[in-house]
Design a protein around this motif. Structure first.
Motif, short mmCIF file in Angstrom:
data_model
loop_
_atom_site.label_atom_id
_atom_site.label_comp_id
_atom_site.label_asym_id
_atom_site.label_seq_id
_atom_site.Cartn_x
_atom_site.Cartn_y
_atom_site.Cartn_z
N GLY A 103 49.52 22.63 0.54
CA GLY A 103 49.86 21.74 1.64
C GLY A 103 50.00 20.32 1.15
N VAL A 104 49.90 19.39 2.09
CA VAL A 104 50.04 17.96 1.78
C VAL A 104 49.04 17.19 2.63
N LEU A 105 48.41 16.19 2.02
CA LEU A 105 47.58 15.24 2.73
C LEU A 105 48.40 13.98 2.91
N ILE A 106 48.42 13.42 4.12
CA ILE A 106 49.24 12.25 4.43
C ILE A 106 48.33 11.10 4.87
N CYS A 107 48.51 9.93 4.22
CA CYS A 107 47.76 8.74 4.61
C CYS A 107 48.25 8.25 5.97
N PRO A 108 47.35 7.97 6.90
CA PRO A 108 47.78 7.52 8.23
C PRO A 108 48.37 6.11 8.24
N GLU A 109 48.08 5.30 7.23
CA GLU A 109 48.58 3.93 7.20
C GLU A 109 49.89 3.79 6.41
N CYS A 118 42.90 7.37 1.03
CA CYS A 118 44.01 6.84 0.25
C CYS A 118 43.55 5.54 -0.41
N ALA A 119 43.81 5.40 -1.70
CA ALA A 119 43.33 4.24 -2.46
C ALA A 119 44.43 3.23 -2.77
N ARG A 120 45.55 3.29 -2.06
CA ARG A 120 46.62 2.30 -2.30
C ARG A 120 46.11 0.90 -1.98
N LYS A 121 46.63 -0.09 -2.71
CA LYS A 121 46.17 -1.47 -2.50
C LYS A 121 46.64 -2.04 -1.16
N ASP A 122 47.69 -1.49 -0.58
CA ASP A 122 48.18 -1.99 0.71
C ASP A 122 47.56 -1.26 1.90
N VAL A 123 46.55 -0.44 1.64
CA VAL A 123 45.89 0.34 2.69
C VAL A 123 44.48 -0.20 2.89
N THR A 124 44.09 -0.43 4.14
CA THR A 124 42.74 -0.95 4.39
C THR A 124 41.72 0.14 4.65
N ILE A 125 42.11 1.21 5.37
CA ILE A 125 41.16 2.29 5.67
C ILE A 125 41.59 3.58 4.99
N GLY A 126 42.80 4.04 5.22
CA GLY A 126 43.32 5.23 4.53
C GLY A 126 42.60 6.51 4.87
N PHE A 127 42.06 6.60 6.07
CA PHE A 127 41.27 7.75 6.49
C PHE A 127 41.43 7.94 7.99
N PRO A 128 41.42 9.13 8.48
CA PRO A 128 41.43 10.42 7.78
C PRO A 128 42.85 10.81 7.37
N LEU A 129 42.94 11.51 6.27
CA LEU A 129 44.23 12.02 5.81
C LEU A 129 44.63 13.21 6.67
N ARG A 130 45.88 13.23 7.13
CA ARG A 130 46.39 14.37 7.89
C ARG A 130 46.67 15.52 6.94
N ILE A 131 46.45 16.72 7.40
CA ILE A 131 46.79 17.91 6.62
C ILE A 131 48.06 18.50 7.23
N GLU A 132 49.09 18.68 6.39
CA GLU A 132 50.35 19.24 6.87
C GLU A 132 50.78 20.41 5.99
N GLY A 133 51.46 21.36 6.60
CA GLY A 133 52.04 22.48 5.88
C GLY A 133 51.02 23.29 5.10
N ALA A 134 49.85 23.43 5.64
CA ALA A 134 48.75 24.03 4.89
C ALA A 134 48.77 25.55 4.89
N LYS A 135 48.44 26.09 3.75
CA LYS A 135 48.10 27.50 3.62
C LYS A 135 46.60 27.54 3.45
N VAL A 136 45.95 28.45 4.15
CA VAL A 136 44.50 28.49 4.19
C VAL A 136 43.99 29.86 3.77
N GLU A 137 42.89 29.86 3.06
CA GLU A 137 42.15 31.08 2.71
C GLU A 137 40.79 30.96 3.35
#
Length: 141
Positions: free
Chosen positions: A114-120, A30-49
């Motif tokens: 799906g959606v990637l969610i920033c942990p911070e 995550c590249a937001r200015k209020d985020v220091t690490i932004g990793f790892p992004l959670r994966i939610e509601g994913a459809k997978v192939e």
């Protein structure tokens, strides 16, 4: 052919076949200015192939030092792939069967929706047609 020499219509056709792999997910932040690490992004509601691809164990072995193992294990587990060991050892890195299984998780598993969610920040990044949209509003960049 190199991308620069392909007509735009062929580039579009080639890109639509690619979906986000767990290898790609392991590099996204995550590249937001209020985020220091932004990793790892959670994966939610994913459809997978799952699409089988030729395995190059030497290539996979060369990638291992660049992978955040904890983030990969968490992402794989969130997709129901809980076969990764919690610790990576030298013995595993030298094991051909392990490298083939790791290839499967890194290269053959494609997140299509799906959606990637920033942990911070909780910022959500939608994945549509296998492409994560990492764009942010100007106010948070």
């Amino acid at each position: 052919l190199p991308s620069a020499t392909l007509p735009l219509r062929l580039l579009r056709a080639r890109r639509t076949d690619e979906k986000m792999r767990l290898l790609t997910h392991n590099t996204l932040r995550c590249a937001r200015k209020d985020v220091t690490i932004g990793f790892p992004l959670r994966i939610e509601g994913a459809k997978v192939e799952v699409r089988q691809s030729p395995c190059n164990t030497a290539f996979i072995a060369s990638l291992i030092e660049t992978i955040d193992w904890g983030a990969l294990c968490a992402a794989a587990a969130s997709l129901g792939l809980d076969s990764l060991p919690p610790q990576l050892t030298e013995e595993l890195v030298a094991d051909e069967t392990f490298l083939q299984a790791l290839h499967h998780i890194l290269m053959d598993v494609h997140v299509t929706e799906g959606v990637l969610i920033c942990p911070e920040s909780g910022q959500a990044f939608p994945i549509h047609n296998g492409v994560p949209n990492m764009m942010l509003d100007e106010a948070v960049v």
